[in-house]
Design an enzyme around this catalytic site. Sequence first.
Site, PDB file in Angstrom:
ATOM      1  N   ARG A   1      28.574  36.820  -2.989  1.00 47.66           N
ATOM      2  CA  ARG A   1      29.114  35.500  -2.686  1.00 47.66           C
ATOM      3  C   ARG A   1      29.103  35.343  -1.174  1.00 47.66           C
ATOM      4  O   ARG A   1      29.326  36.315  -0.436  1.00 47.66           O
ATOM      5  CB  ARG A   1      30.556  35.352  -3.206  1.00 47.66           C
ATOM      6  CG  ARG A   1      30.664  35.136  -4.710  1.00 47.66           C
ATOM      7  CD  ARG A   1      30.118  33.761  -5.118  1.00 47.66           C
ATOM      8  NE  ARG A   1      30.246  33.500  -6.538  1.00 47.66           N
ATOM      9  CZ  ARG A   1      29.289  33.725  -7.450  1.00 47.66           C
ATOM     10  NH1 ARG A   1      28.115  34.232  -7.080  1.00 47.66           N
ATOM     11  NH2 ARG A   1      29.487  33.431  -8.712  1.00 47.66           N
TER      12      ARG A   1
ATOM     13  N   GLU B   1      28.436  26.613   0.453  1.00 47.10           N
ATOM     14  CA  GLU B   1      27.252  26.050  -0.214  1.00 47.10           C
ATOM     15  C   GLU B   1      27.498  24.584  -0.570  1.00 47.10           C
ATOM     16  O   GLU B   1      28.595  24.250  -1.002  1.00 47.10           O
ATOM     17  CB  GLU B   1      26.976  26.848  -1.502  1.00 47.10           C
ATOM     18  CG  GLU B   1      26.538  28.260  -1.198  1.00 47.10           C
ATOM     19  CD  GLU B   1      26.366  29.112  -2.443  1.00 47.10           C
ATOM     20  OE1 GLU B   1      26.343  28.575  -3.563  1.00 47.10           O
ATOM     21  OE2 GLU B   1      26.259  30.330  -2.284  1.00 47.10           O
TER      22      GLU B   1
ATOM     23  N   HIS C   1      20.921  29.995  -3.658  1.00 48.51           N
ATOM     24  CA  HIS C   1      21.695  30.634  -4.744  1.00 48.51           C
ATOM     25  C   HIS C   1      20.850  30.741  -6.031  1.00 48.51           C
ATOM     26  O   HIS C   1      21.140  30.090  -7.039  1.00 48.51           O
ATOM     27  CB  HIS C   1      22.999  29.868  -5.005  1.00 48.51           C
ATOM     28  CG  HIS C   1      24.046  30.709  -5.661  1.00 48.51           C
ATOM     29  ND1 HIS C   1      25.390  30.598  -5.400  1.00 48.51           N
ATOM     30  CD2 HIS C   1      23.951  31.696  -6.590  1.00 48.51           C
ATOM     31  CE1 HIS C   1      26.074  31.466  -6.124  1.00 48.51           C
ATOM     32  NE2 HIS C   1      25.215  32.138  -6.871  1.00 48.51           N
TER      33      HIS C   1
END
Length: 321
Positions: free
Chosen positions: A240, A269, A287
Amino acid sequence: MERRTILVTRRLPGVPWEDLAKRFRAGDPPPAGTMPREEFLARVRGASGILCTLADRVDAELMEAAGPSLVVVSNFAVGVNNVDVAGATRRGIRVCNTPDVLTDATADLGFALLLSAARKVSDADRFVRAGSWTGWDPWGFLGVPVAGKTLGIVGMGKIGAGVARRSRGFSMKVLYHSRRRMPPSEEAGLAASYRDLDALLAESDFVVLCVPLTPETRGLISTERLGRMKRTAVLVNIARGEVVDEEAVATALAEGRLFGAGLDVFEKEPRIHPKLLSAPSAVLLPHLGSATGEAREAMGRRATENLLAALDGREPASPVN
Ligand code: DGY
């Protein structure tokens, strides 16, 4: 049709929304993109089950808005940092995720990032597309070797173990750091040696982050920890974004204190720290860890099974609480 309501927050591979809508009250079809927060809060009222993604924040406000009918939050992801799991547990709400089905896809991507950053694949690709290539250059885009080097895996869960297994083909020495040390038989199976984090950072040529985001792992890779890494090292993050201080990584790359970085995840993000966008030897992906058709279909099937099992009072396949 049952009287119970479910909410699927987004159109998702492997999630048969039309079938679910025949059985439950499901409202309007889910949007193609992330459901805006206001819509999420409004549509969740009275829901018994939510099937959501890592972009949906399931916090106290959301669970409050859902009301007492809510029994399950089925997350279309293995990471559940978008869900207040402790709060859900206190309210008796099951939280489920989608482990296993994305392990190989995510480990593959970790290795893709490692190789790409080591060999400057993204920088070189941009150079070619920009029409800048004028001929073979013995000095151009010199990378760092991978074969026989030391790989440090931070977070030796299923994905970390998958990265370790892939490294065998490159004859790498594997170090790992994890919340819990593996029993000797598992360490031997992966040919992996335990190190404390600082030792792992100092010894590794490649550091791959595979930890879940927790209060302990937030900001784990700080300026100080980057300072322990070799100047020739490559950092890969498939965990993450919040595990890494992005500004510190961008600065280390710009100052030549880190050779390269392969980042699939970011602190905010889809926003990317502007310094990272211009950092050398940085491979930046949107991602994509679980982004194969097979993995995403399987995640949708698992998330649906989890939702239905909890609604039917059965044990879900992958509960988190
Ligand atoms: C996950 O499942 O947590 C991944 O980050 C999604 O690709």
